[in-house]
Design a protein around this motif. Sequence first.
Motif, PDB file in Angstrom:
ATOM      1  N   ARG A 156       0.821  -1.205   0.000  1.00 47.17           N
ATOM      2  CA  ARG A 156       0.000   0.000   0.000  1.00 47.17           C
ATOM      3  C   ARG A 156       0.858   1.260   0.000  1.00 47.17           C
ATOM      4  N   VAL A 157       0.305   2.312  -0.600  1.00 46.58           N
ATOM      5  CA  VAL A 157       0.931   3.628  -0.605  1.00 46.58           C
ATOM      6  C   VAL A 157      -0.036   4.607   0.053  1.00 46.58           C
ATOM      7  N   VAL A 158       0.502   5.507   0.868  1.00 47.94           N
ATOM      8  CA  VAL A 158      -0.291   6.543   1.526  1.00 47.94           C
ATOM      9  C   VAL A 158       0.282   7.907   1.169  1.00 47.94           C
ATOM     10  N   SER A 159      -0.574   8.913   1.174  1.00 49.16           N
ATOM     11  CA  SER A 159      -0.146  10.278   0.867  1.00 49.16           C
ATOM     12  C   SER A 159      -0.639  11.217   1.961  1.00 49.16           C
ATOM     13  N   TYR A 160       0.189  12.186   2.292  1.00 47.45           N
ATOM     14  CA  TYR A 160      -0.168  13.170   3.322  1.00 47.45           C
ATOM     15  C   TYR A 160      -0.099  14.574   2.732  1.00 47.45           C
ATOM     16  N   ILE A 161      -1.193  15.330   2.859  1.00 48.94           N
ATOM     17  CA  ILE A 161      -1.210  16.729   2.445  1.00 48.94           C
ATOM     18  C   ILE A 161      -1.895  17.557   3.529  1.00 48.94           C
ATOM     19  N   HIS A 162      -1.682  18.860   3.499  1.00 44.79           N
ATOM     20  CA  HIS A 162      -2.368  19.769   4.426  1.00 44.79           C
ATOM     21  C   HIS A 162      -2.667  21.070   3.696  1.00 44.79           C
ATOM     22  N   ASN A 163      -3.614  21.840   4.217  1.00 44.85           N
ATOM     23  CA  ASN A 163      -4.057  23.063   3.532  1.00 44.85           C
ATOM     24  C   ASN A 163      -3.155  24.244   3.908  1.00 44.85           C
ATOM     25  N   LYS A 164      -1.903  24.143   3.499  1.00 38.76           N
ATOM     26  CA  LYS A 164      -0.915  25.182   3.773  1.00 38.76           C
ATOM     27  C   LYS A 164      -1.417  26.541   3.291  1.00 38.76           C
ATOM     28  N   GLY A 165      -1.244  27.561   4.145  1.00 44.48           N
ATOM     29  CA  GLY A 165      -1.648  28.915   3.790  1.00 44.48           C
ATOM     30  C   GLY A 165      -2.927  29.366   4.456  1.00 44.48           C
ATOM     31  N   SER A 166      -3.559  28.500   5.256  1.00 45.50           N
ATOM     32  CA  SER A 166      -4.828  28.877   5.880  1.00 45.50           C
ATOM     33  C   SER A 166      -4.651  29.971   6.930  1.00 45.50           C
ATOM     34  N   LEU A 167      -3.460  30.099   7.484  1.00 43.55           N
ATOM     35  CA  LEU A 167      -3.224  31.117   8.511  1.00 43.55           C
ATOM     36  C   LEU A 167      -2.839  32.469   7.926  1.00 43.55           C
ATOM     37  N   ALA A 170      -1.014  34.958   1.244  1.00 35.41           N
ATOM     38  CA  ALA A 170       0.136  35.406   0.461  1.00 35.41           C
ATOM     39  C   ALA A 170       0.208  34.575  -0.808  1.00 35.41           C
ATOM     40  N   ASP A 171       0.565  35.225  -1.916  1.00 34.01           N
ATOM     41  CA  ASP A 171       0.655  34.502  -3.185  1.00 34.01           C
ATOM     42  C   ASP A 171       1.685  33.383  -3.123  1.00 34.01           C
ATOM     43  N   PHE A 172       2.803  33.629  -2.436  1.00 35.16           N
ATOM     44  CA  PHE A 172       3.843  32.605  -2.408  1.00 35.16           C
ATOM     45  C   PHE A 172       3.360  31.363  -1.678  1.00 35.16           C
ATOM     46  N   GLN A 173       2.467  31.522  -0.683  1.00 36.08           N
ATOM     47  CA  GLN A 173       1.925  30.357   0.010  1.00 36.08           C
ATOM     48  C   GLN A 173       1.175  29.462  -0.972  1.00 36.08           C
ATOM     49  N   SER A 174       0.408  30.078  -1.858  1.00 33.54           N
ATOM     50  CA  SER A 174      -0.344  29.298  -2.843  1.00 33.54           C
ATOM     51  C   SER A 174       0.594  28.581  -3.805  1.00 33.54           C
ATOM     52  N   ARG A 175       1.638  29.284  -4.239  1.00 39.11           N
ATOM     53  CA  ARG A 175       2.591  28.659  -5.168  1.00 39.11           C
ATOM     54  C   ARG A 175       3.293  27.477  -4.513  1.00 39.11           C
ATOM     55  N   VAL A 176       3.731  27.680  -3.278  1.00 43.32           N
ATOM     56  CA  VAL A 176       4.430  26.604  -2.570  1.00 43.32           C
ATOM     57  C   VAL A 176       3.482  25.443  -2.307  1.00 43.32           C
TER      58      VAL A 176
END
Length: 391
Positions: A156-167, A170-176
Motif C-alpha cells: 500500500r501507498v499513503v499520501s499526506y497533504i495539508h491546507n498550507k496557507g490557511s493562517l 500570500a501569493d507565495f503560500q499558494s505557489r508553494v
Amino acid sequence: EMGFPEALYHRIATETPSGLESSNNMNEESEEVVDEEEDDQNTTSSPTTIFYNIYIPPNDPEGIARAYDIVEDQMKQIGDPNESTYTSSHANEISIHYITIGEPFNEKFMDDLCDLHQFASCHHISHHATGYEMLTQQVILDYCNEDGGNIDGDLRVVSYIHNKGSLHSADFQSRVRRRLTGSALSPQCIEQLHIDSQESCNVCGANFKSVWGPTLWGNMWSAKCSYVKKLVSPFDLEALNREAVDSKPAEMTMNLFGDKHDANEAALGVGRFAAEQFVSTHPSLIPCSFIHPAPAGVDAFWAVDPPGPFDSHVITGLIPNLDEMNVESNYLKEWYFLPGVLWRYHVLYNELPPLDSWIWRHYPDGERWKGAIEEMGFPEALYHRIATETS
C-alpha cells in the motif's frame, strides 16, 4: 500469536468500531473510516490513499473563507483531470480521509467536492478544536499498521497533504502549496513508490533537505506503508528528540544554527515541528524528490541519491551558519551533520542505516563513518573518533 504491539494494532483495527481512530485517544468525533471491502481495495489496487489535514482558523471569518478556498483548490488539483497530478486521472480509485482542526467544519462542502471530482470516497475521521498535524499522521501510522505489522508484503501507498496557507494570505503560500501537493501526488512519486523493491525509494515529495537531518521541508509526501509502519508515533517524537539531545556525547556541538531559537525548535522537532520530521526519521529512509528550480534540459525528478553538493540541501530559510559547513571537525562532532543524525537513529530506533544506504554516500565523511562503525560498532565508533580525531 502476533507479538506486541502488532496484537494491539490488530485488535483495535478488527474489534473496535473505528479502527483508524488515533491511538493517543485524542479524537473527539470519530466514525468508522475504512470498511473491510475498501481496505481490500486499498491493499491491492488503489494507487494511494490520501490523508488530508485541514486547519480552519477559529473565530476568524477571513481566515475561515481562505481555508475553504484552499481546500477547494487542493481538491481540484488532486482530482480534476486537467491537472497534472497522478490522482487527477485516477480519482475514482482514490479515497480521502481527512481530519479537521479549529473552527467546526462543513462536511457537506467536502462531500460536494468529493462528488464533483468523482473520488471513490471521502471520510471525515474526526474534528479537534485544537491540535497539530500529528493528529492526522498518527492516523496514517495506525492505518499502515492495520494488517498486524506485516512489512515486506505490504504494497500500500499513503499520501499526506495539508491546507498550507490557511493562517496567512500570500501569493507565495499558494505557489508553494501547489508545488508541494503536486510533487507528493505526482506520477513520478506514485509510480516510483509502487515499485516492489527494497532498493527503490520509500518516501517521495518536494523539498528534500539533509540538514537539520533528512526531511521533506514543507511536509507533504507519499510513502510506502511498509516504511511508515516502522516509524515511532509522531506524538512521541519531541520527547525522543529531547532524549537524544540530552544523552548525546558532551563533545558534540550544535553550532550550525547557533542560538537561533526558532531554527533549533524546528530542527529538534519541538511542538508542531515534530510533524515536519515524522516521515523522515527512520534509518531505512530512501528518498525521492525534485530539483527546484530544475536547470533547463534536466529531469527534475531524482531517486535514492540526492543530486548536487551536500550544502545545496540545507534549509537556508532557517539562516544556518554556512561557514560551519566546511569545518572538517564538524563532520566528527556536529549535531546537524552525520554524527548527530546517527545518534538520533540510535536513540529513536536503536538502528543505523544499512551498509548500502545513500546516507553514507551523501553526508560528508560518510564512508569513514561507515568503516569505523563496521569495525567498532556504534556508539563506540563515535566516541573513538571524537576522542582521537578532534582536538
